[in-house]
Every structure is written in structure tokens, then in C-alpha cells.
Scaffold this active site. Structure first.
Site, PDB file in Angstrom:
ATOM      1  CG  ASP A   1     104.100  32.809  36.325  1.00  0.00           C
ATOM      2  OD1 ASP A   1     105.278  32.734  35.931  1.00  0.00           O
ATOM      3  OD2 ASP A   1     103.677  33.756  37.003  1.00  0.00           O
TER       4      ASP A   1
ATOM      5  CG  ASP B   1     100.468  35.974  39.250  1.00  0.00           C
ATOM      6  OD1 ASP B   1     101.292  35.559  38.401  1.00  0.00           O
ATOM      7  OD2 ASP B   1     100.785  36.706  40.199  1.00  0.00           O
TER       8      ASP B   1
ATOM      9  CG  ASP C   1     101.564  34.309  33.610  1.00  0.00           C
ATOM     10  OD1 ASP C   1     102.641  33.880  33.150  1.00  0.00           O
ATOM     11  OD2 ASP C   1     101.436  34.706  34.779  1.00  0.00           O
TER      12      ASP C   1
END
Length: 910
Positions: free
Chosen positions: A232, A603, A607
Site C-alpha cells: 500500500d 496498514d 489492505d
């Protein structure tokens, strides 16, 4: 001598297939299963402690008007739960009320109920409360490491071999026992590696003092075999700490010289002089949001925001004297230069991923004027500017800020007549209450009001890179690890962040290809063009990457999956923008289908699905919460109907003698950390099964078979001459195996420590101590054997012959390989021992991947004639053409949002 089969059948497990004592079979199996079960139980116990901690958290409930503390697990249906600010919600709750004057609480749920009817005494309804993050989380899948996968294949081959042995010789029991004995060491090693991760003080976050943690103890060795990292952007590569840096208001750029618009003298003077455009710009920053102001005990104003961007804008407006101080019901209070401004929030047009903007309809409580305030992406604001306004300056501002890797938003407003608002408000309320296509209806009604906007300016917010990101990515790239960035951000911002953190290389070293389009034909042509360029440049020393947005990715994965799979194999780097959580998981699955080992890191809750799908999932405890961290990971063959060894020796060999040296080998290092950091490309050897594969396994199996034959043959010949009994021959053969094992482990150990010496030579000493003890016990079946052997010179001569005959060819082969066919690892090992420098390791290439046979190459077709719908949007001017690298230039639309708008209207009309 060997006892007849019918004399001690009570000692046999199954008399038809094995002659050994049941203890020697069940003992190692029970120990193996106990170790494995203990490891799994320990993991379950840690999960139990986590659940227990959550279930025993105290919460306030209200019963008969009295508040009392109870544990979360004691909450029952019907209880009234009293939550304070920032309290964790302990279970599914129905909101009755809040302390906020507006009754604001961000929850999502679906209430299913019948239409109105005459029966007032009956109501059948159903409440479903599923958050979007919870719905995208999915079900965790069991994960298998590359070592486990390889062992599974080898175990399958061994099983077939065992079947043959059972049919031919009837010895499946012994083979199965010895095969299982290997597993205990592997489980203990996995647990040790996982604890090393937990104990690594260099992996502690100094800011929050949060250590690393291996939740899954079964996949630690996969970390060295990762070939693709899917990451990410926000909160992973960047800090997710938004800082207002620059802005462009009315065509004037602020903050370009100082790098901080909040300290720009020109902007401060414009505020002091009361510039209308600047005042409206700051008003939109302070009003057009969902931020809730609150006061601390010290009297300071704190802002609670759903997004970091909104919080950054409201903070910046406050620093520029436009302070949001209160939201009371629908009345909003602003303090500006000592005066109080009040606005009534009439409607909020919420942000959606399709509209890419949000707006509020407000009424000035002093003048009574109604205004529409909007903020959003440039493609969602600039195309809706009123006809007489020039937006070129704002387009340039967006481009300039994006080139700096800043996140941009455009701000706009317009006045709304009372009659227009009243008519629109009826349509908006009707669309908001419909049960069919509600989201589409609301978007259509919102667009009826969001037009003829006066664009005020552009904001630029910085999301800084995490410390050490460029250096880390560069080092991992040298080790042969590829990177894909999966983000929800816009393309320009993602590209600039990728450039700043060495994710992609700038021209001329690198080339970035774009896959775009809104229709199947457009995506197909774009994919064909990128694939052709990839095929051509694979032989060139050039870093080629591609970028794709979520819309084109959806079409490619659905209609052109094989072609996109080929692209994934050819490309080491990809940037996927505007992707959804499910698309992130699909990309992980795509790479796994190509037999790559994947690691996903993120995080946030969006995700989670990606982390669960990857071979290794790494979660970061960041500003987005703990959803990602909680979902992440971070656990052979005798060939006859007679047993050569006695039961005690056989059990001790399987459980102890072969386990202890392997366990201590976990602290062995092929190379030092410094050498690996200097030559990270050496990790190529950990990928794609280069170090553990069927040929490696066959080599070790052949070596062990050779050693067993050497020990047995020499023992038979020497002690046949001595006319000894079979028990003595078997003990001599076992002793020879123990000696050979000690020298093999010593030969393969690279970094000796006290523990290695204790495990290798101490294990050898322990063998004699244990057997001397059993030799002193009359009922052990080994009575006086070891004493007699150790007193005979022929025993020690036999040990010398076994070691010389067994280790001689091994040492010769190792010397030949190190001298004439040294691997890159061998070269570095020799350099460490000699202390000499390494000038160059040469080129280490990654393991090639074969493309599936049924992946047919795409034919490069001529582009179709332009559709009349898109013709006005194409431009051949230099300002609207861009070349990504040395490939064919791509046409860029002057206003992509106009294309989207026309395309949407065209689809609607059709």
C-alpha cells in the site's frame, strides 16, 4: 542374534510388517505429535489471551437508571451500553442517542422492513450491521511456505516409494516412522525463527515502542524466498500524516518560495486586506467537511475527522485565522479575525468514489444567502466550472503539485437561488428515500446542483515518506525482489511518490508505460501496446514498469486475464491506482498463480484482504487502526523384515541424536549481515527453489544412503571377521552413523559458536554416555554390549574407516566445487574466511518463469477509427501529448473528466 518372529510377537506393533518393539515406533511419533501439538496449542493460547483481553474489557451499562461496570462478554441483548469518546465498541449496537447536539455517530447498517400496512400491532423487521471493512476482510486462508510446499511434493514422492517398498518388502512402518521423525526438528526450528523476529530489538518502532510479532510461527523461512512485495502507499510507504504545504488561489501561487503556504507573506497580506477570493477559499476549507470540533479540558479546540486530508485542511484554515469553533445541530460557527460567522448546513452531498467530490449547501445566517461549497479531485471540479472561467492556471497548479508528490484538491463555490434550492431539495429528499438504485439517483440529483462552479483554487497536502524507504527499496531490488504499489490515490501522485522512493526509475534509465481506457476496446489496444513494448525491452538493460487504474484493471482482469498475466510475468514493477480492496486481493492471487512467493504489506482495513491472500502478510500498526496488524502473519528412511537397530537406540536416534544439531543450526549463518547488505543480490539464491528443490533433496538423500551403506558394509565386514553377534554389528553401524553425522554437520556449519560445538561434539559424547547407561541395565536388551565394543581396538579402527570412507568423497566433491565451480555464496564465504575484498560478483539473474502454454500472444491491431463521441476531445497539440520513455507517444485527453462525462451520458442515452 535375531529372535524368531513367533517368539516375541507381543513386542511387535504389527507382526506381519514390522519386528520392532512398539515403544520404538510409538515413542518418536508421540514425541513428534506432542511437539507439533504444543506449538499449535501455544499459538492458540496466545489467541485465547487476545480474545480474553478483549472479552474482559470493562464497559458501562445502564440498568434501571444506574450505571455499572461489566465485562464485554457479559453484555446481553437489551442492555443499554454507555460509551464515552474514543471507547472501543464492544459488540454490535443499535444507536439510541449521542451527546453530540446533532446526534452524529458514524455507523453503517441495513434495516429491512415491510411497507406500510393497516396492522399497527405487528412489525416484522431485520437489522443487518456490516461495515465495509468487515465485508472486505474475507476468511483467513491457511498458508503454506515454499519449504512446506516442496516437502509436500517430496513427501508425495516418498509415499509412492513407500508403497513400492510395502508391496515388495513390507517395510512401510519403518519408513513412515523415520519420515515423521524429521518433522519434529522442523517445527521446533520454525518456532525458534519466529521468536527471533519477536526478540529483534532493531524492529521496534521507537515512536510507539511497538515490537515486531510473528503471529504465524509456520512460515518464517518464507521471508527469504519472497519474490514480489505488494505494498500500500499511504501509511506504508508514507507516514499518513497530512501537512498543508501549498495552494493556488485565484491564479496566484502561495508557498512556492518558502515551501509552506502558512508562512507565505503574500497570503497573510491577502487575508489581512480581505481579498474576497482568499476569504471564500478559506471558508470552503473550514466549512466543506465532516469534521467535528471539540474542546479539550485546557480549552483548546480539537478536531475529529474521518480523513487525514480533511483534518489537515481545517487545521490550515485555523492557522490562517478561519477557525471552525462549533457545530451545534445544523448551525456551524466560524471565527475570523475576531468576528463570528454562522452558517446553517442545509444539505451535505457526501463524497463517493464515483463522484470524487463532496459539497455542502449552506445558508449565511447573517445575509440569508444560500451557497454551494465544493471540494474534490481536479477531474471532478474543473470540468464543471462556469463557461466564462479560465481554468488553465489551476490545471498547471495540479500538475505542478502532483510532480512534487503532493495530494491535491480543488475548491469551488457558487450562489444558489432560493427557488432553485427548494426545487432541488425536493428531488434530493426523494432520491435519498428511494429503495431502488438509491446511490445512482442521489449522484444524478447532486450533479443537477454541482455545475457552473466558480473555481477558487487548489490545495496541496504533503504525505511524507517513511524514513529509509528509498534505501530499503533499492536494497531489496538488488536482492531480486520486485515491487507492486497498490493504492487508492490518483495516478500522478502515485507516480511521483514512486519516483521519490526509488520504486520506479526516471528516464532514460527507466520507462513507464500506461494502461488506460474506459471500454474493452480501449483497454485491449492499450494492453497490446504495453505488451509489445515489454517484449521488445526485456532484452535491454532498462527498468520498464506499467501503471494502471482501477477501471482499466477491472476490464483487464475480467476480459484479458491471460494477457495481463503475461504482462505480470514480464514486468518487475507496477503501479495500480484507484484500486479497491478486492482488486488488491485479485492481483496477489494473480502473482501466486504464476508460482511467485508474495508478501503483502499495508496498514489499513482496505489492505486486510490483500494481506490474507498473500503467502506472507505483514500488517503495520499505524494511524489507520489495527485491522491490518491483526489479520497479518507475523510454523526417511531399513530395508528388511528385521530391525537393524534395537528399539532404544532407534528411538534415541530419531528423537535426540538427529534433532539437537539441527535445532542449533538455526543460529548458523551462511554469510554475515554485513556481507549480505553489501551484496543483497545474493538473495536471488533464496528464491524460486534454488536452494531447496527436488535435486537438492535427492543429493542429500543419496548422501545419507551412501553413508548408511558405508557404515553397514564396513561394520559387517569387520565384525563378521570377528564373528560377533548381530547386536554388536548393529551398534557398530549406529555408532558409525553418529560419527558421520557429527562430521557432516561440522562440515556444513559456516559460523561456529559454543552452541554448535556443544551440539555436534556434545551430542557425540552423549551418545556414548546414554548407551553406557543402557548397557549397564540387564533388561535393556543392550546389556554389556557397549562396554565390550569400546574395549576392542577393532571398534575404533572401524569408526576411523567409516569416517574416512564416508567423508572422503564428500570432502573431495566439496573441494572441487569450491575451487572450480564455486557459487556466488561460496565466493563470499571464502572472502569472509580469508578477509579479502570482493571486486565483483558478476551478474546474478532471477529464476526465469515460464509463461503458460495456453497464453496466446496478442496480435497488434490497427486502432479503430475515432468515435464521433470522442473526436472533439482529442488534440494533436504538443501540450496534450506525452511520451513515457522511448516508446510510442500516447495521446492524452485535454480533460479526462469530459471524456468520462460524455461517456457516461452516451451510456445513459443508449
Amino acid at each position: 542374534m535375531v529372535e524368531p518372529a513367533n517368539e516375541k510377537s507381543q513386542h511387535k506393533l504389527w507382526s506381519l510388517i514390522t519386528p520392532v518393539n512398539p515403544a520404538s515406533t510409538w515413542g518418536p511419533l508421540i514425541f513428534i505429535f506432542a511437539v507439533s501439538a504444543t506449538k499449535e496449542a501455544w499459538d492458540d493460547y496466545n489467541r485465547y489471551l487476545s480474545d480474553k483481553k478483549a472479552n474482559e474489557k470493562e464497559v458501562w451499562v445502564v440498568k434501571q437508571g444506574i450505571k455499572k461496570l461489566i465485562q464485554s462478554q457479559d453484555i446481553r441483548v437489551g442492555n443499554i451500553v454507555w460509551l464515552r469518546e474514543n471507547d472501543e465498541v464492544p459488540c454490535d449496537l443499535v444507536l439510541i442517542g449521542t451527546s453530540d447536539p446533532q446526534g452524529v455517530c458514524y455507523v453503517e447498517g441495513v434495516i429491512e422492513c415491510p411497507g406500510p400496512d393497516k396492522d399497527i400491532r405487528r412489525f416484522d423487521g431485520n437489522l443487518r450491521n456490516e461495515t465495509k471493512l468487515g465485508m472486505t476482510r474475507g476468511i483467513p486462508e491457511p498458508k503454506l511456505t515454499a519449504v512446506d510446499a516442496m516437502i509436500d511434493k517430496l513427501t508425495g514422492a516418498i509415499f509412492v516409494f513407500q508403497i513400492v517398498v510395502v508391496i515388495v518388502l513390507g517395510t512401510a512402518g519403518n519408513v513412515w516412522k523415520d519420515t515423521e521423525a524429521r518433522k519434529v526438528s522442523l517445527d521446533l526450528v520454525k518456532s525458534l525463527y519466529a521468536k527471533f523476529i519477536d526478540w529483534d530489538y532493531e524492529m521496534i518502532d521507537p515512536e510507539t515502542d511497538t515490537p515486531s510479532h510473528a503471529t504465524n510461527t509456520a512460515i518464517s523461512e518464507d521471508l527469504a524466498q519472497v519474490e514480489y512485495i505488494l505494498t500500500d502507499k499511504t501509511g506504508t510507504l508514507t507516514e499518513n500524516r497530512m501537512i498543508f504545504r501549498r495552494c493556488c488561489i485565484g491564479g496566484i501561487f502561495y508557498g512556492n518560495e518558502t515551501g509552506d503556504a502558512l508562512k507565505d507573506v503574500g497570503l497573510l497580506n491577502a487575508i489581512t486586506s480581505g481579498s474576497p477570493d482568499v476569504i471564500r477559499f478559506l471558508t470552503v476549507m473550514a466549512v466543506c467537511n465532516t469534521v467535528i470540533p471539540a474542546k479539550s479540558k485546557a480549552g483548546a479546540i480539537l478536531y475529529k475527522a474521518q480523513s487525514q486530508d480533511e483534518e489537515a485542511l481545517v487545521h490550515a484554515a485555523a492557522q490562517l485565522h478561519m477557525v471552525l469553533v462549533n457545530k451545534n445541530a445544523s448551525i456551524l460557527e466560524i471565527k475570523f479575525n475576531g468576528s463570528v460567522l454562522q452558517y446553517e448546513i442545509l444539505e451535505t452531498l457526501e463524497f463517493t468514489s464515483d463522484r470524487k467530490r463532496m459539497s455542502v449547501v449552506v445558508k449565511d445566517c447573517h445575509s440569508g444567502n444560500i451557497s454551494l461549497l465544493s471540494k474534490g479531485a481536479d477531474e471532478a471540479i474543473l470540468p464543471y466550472a462556469h463557461a466564462g472561467q479560465q481554468t488553465r492556471t489551476f490545471v498547471e497548479a495540479v500538475e505542478q503539485y502532483s510532480q512534487l508528490g503532493l495530494r491535491t484538491l480543488c475548491l469551488a463555490w457558487r450562489e444558489v437561488e432560493e427557488d432553485e434550492y427548494q426545487e432541488w431539495s425536493l428531488m434530493f429528499k426523494e432520491a435519498s428515500s428511494t429503495l431502488i438504485d438509491r446511490e445512482w439517483r442521489i449522484a444524478e440529483v447532486c450533479q443537477r446542483l454541482e455545475h457552473d462552479l466558480k473555481v477558487l483554487g487548489v490545495t496541496a497536502i504533503e504525505d511524507r515518506l517513511q524514513d529509509g524507504v528509498p534505501e530499503t527499496i533499492e536494497t531489496l531490488r538488488k536482492a531480486g525482489i520486485n515491487f507492486w504499489m497498490l493504492t487508492g490515490d490518483k495516478q500522478n501522485t502515485a507516480i511521483q511518490i514512486a519516483l521519490s522512493c526509488n520504486f520506479i526509475s526516471p528516464e532514460p534509465k527507466g520507462q513507464l508505460l500506461s494502461i488506460d481506457g474506459k471500454t474493452e476496446d480501449e483497454v485491449c489496444r492499450s494492453l497490446e501496446r504495453v505488451l509489445l513494448t515489454m517484449r521488445i525491452t526485456t532484452s535491454e538493460p532498462k527498468d520498464v514498469a506499467f501503471v494502471v487504474d482501477g477501471w482499466a484493471l477491472e476490464i483487464a482482469l475480467k476480459h484479458y486475464r491471460k494477457a495481463f498475466t503475461e504482462l505480470a510475468i514480464l514486468s518487475r514493477t507496477a503501479i495500480c491506482c484507484r484500486v479497491t480492496p478486492s482488486q488488491k486481493a485479485q492481483l496477489v492471487e494473480l502473482l501466486k498463480s504464476c508460482d511467485y512467493r508474495t508478501l503483502a504489506i499495508g496498514d489499513g482495513g482496505n489492505d486486510v484482504r490483500m494481506i490474507q491472500k498473500a503467502d506472507i502478510g505483514v500488517g503495520i500498526s499505524g494511524r489507520e487502526g489495527l485491522q491490518a496488524a491483526r489479520a497479518a502473519d507475523y510454523s526417511i528412511g531399513s530395508l528388511s523384515g528385521t530391525s537393524l537397530f534395537n528399539s532404544v537406540s532407534l528411538m534415541a536416534y530419531n528423537v535426540f541424536y538427529t534433532s539437537i544439531p539441527v535445532l542449533v543450526s538455526t543460529i548458523d549463518k551462511d554469510l554475515s549481515e554485513g556481507t549480505v547488505m553489501q551484496h543483497p543480490q545474493i538473495l536471488f539464491y533464496c528464491q524460486a527453489g534454488r536452494l531447496l528443490n527436488p535435486s537438492t533433496f535427492a543429493g542429500w538423500f543419496g548422501r545419507s544412503l551412501f553413508h548408511a551403506i558405508v557404515a553397514f558394509v564396513i561394520s559387517i565386514h569387520v565384525y563378521a571377521y570377528e564373528k560377533s553377534e548381530m547386536e554388536e554389528v548393529s551398534m557398530v553401524a549406529l555408532s558409525g552413523c553418529i560419527w558421520l553425522q557429527a562430521f557432516v554437520v561440522a562440515l556444513e556449519t559456516n559460523s561456529f559458536t559454543v552452541f554448535q560445538h556443544l551440539a555436534i561434539w556434545g551430542n557425540l559424547v552423549a551418545f556414548y554416555i546414554i548407551n553406557w547407561i543402557f548397557s549397564a541395565i540387564p533388561s535393556s536388551g543392550m546389556y554389556t554390549i557397549m562396554f565390550r565394543l569400546c574395549s576392542q581396538p577393532s571398534y575404533w579402527i572401524t569408526m576411523f574407516l567409516i569416517v574416512a570412507a564416508g567423508m572422503g568423497p564428500i570432502v573431495a566433491l566439496k573441494y572441487f566445487r569450491y575451487t572450480y565451480r564455486a557459487s556466488k555464496i561460496n565466493i563470499l564465504q571464502q572472502a569472509e574466511r580469508m578477509g579479502g575484498p570482493i571486486l565483483s560478483l558478476g551478474t546474478i539473474e532471477p529464476q526465469p518463469r515460464a509463461i503458460e502454454k495456453d497464453v496466446a500472444p496478442l496480435s497488434i491491431t490497427q486502432p479503430r477509427s475515432r468515435s464521433p463521441v470522442y473526436e472533439p476531445l482529442l488534440s494533436d497539440s504538443p501540450n496534450t501529448r506525452r511520451s513515457f520513455g522511448s516508446g510510442t507517444p500516447f495521446d492524452f485527453f485535454q480533460s479526462p473528466s469530459r471524456l468520462s462525462s460524455i461517456y457516461s451520458r452516451n451510456c445513459k442515452d443508449n
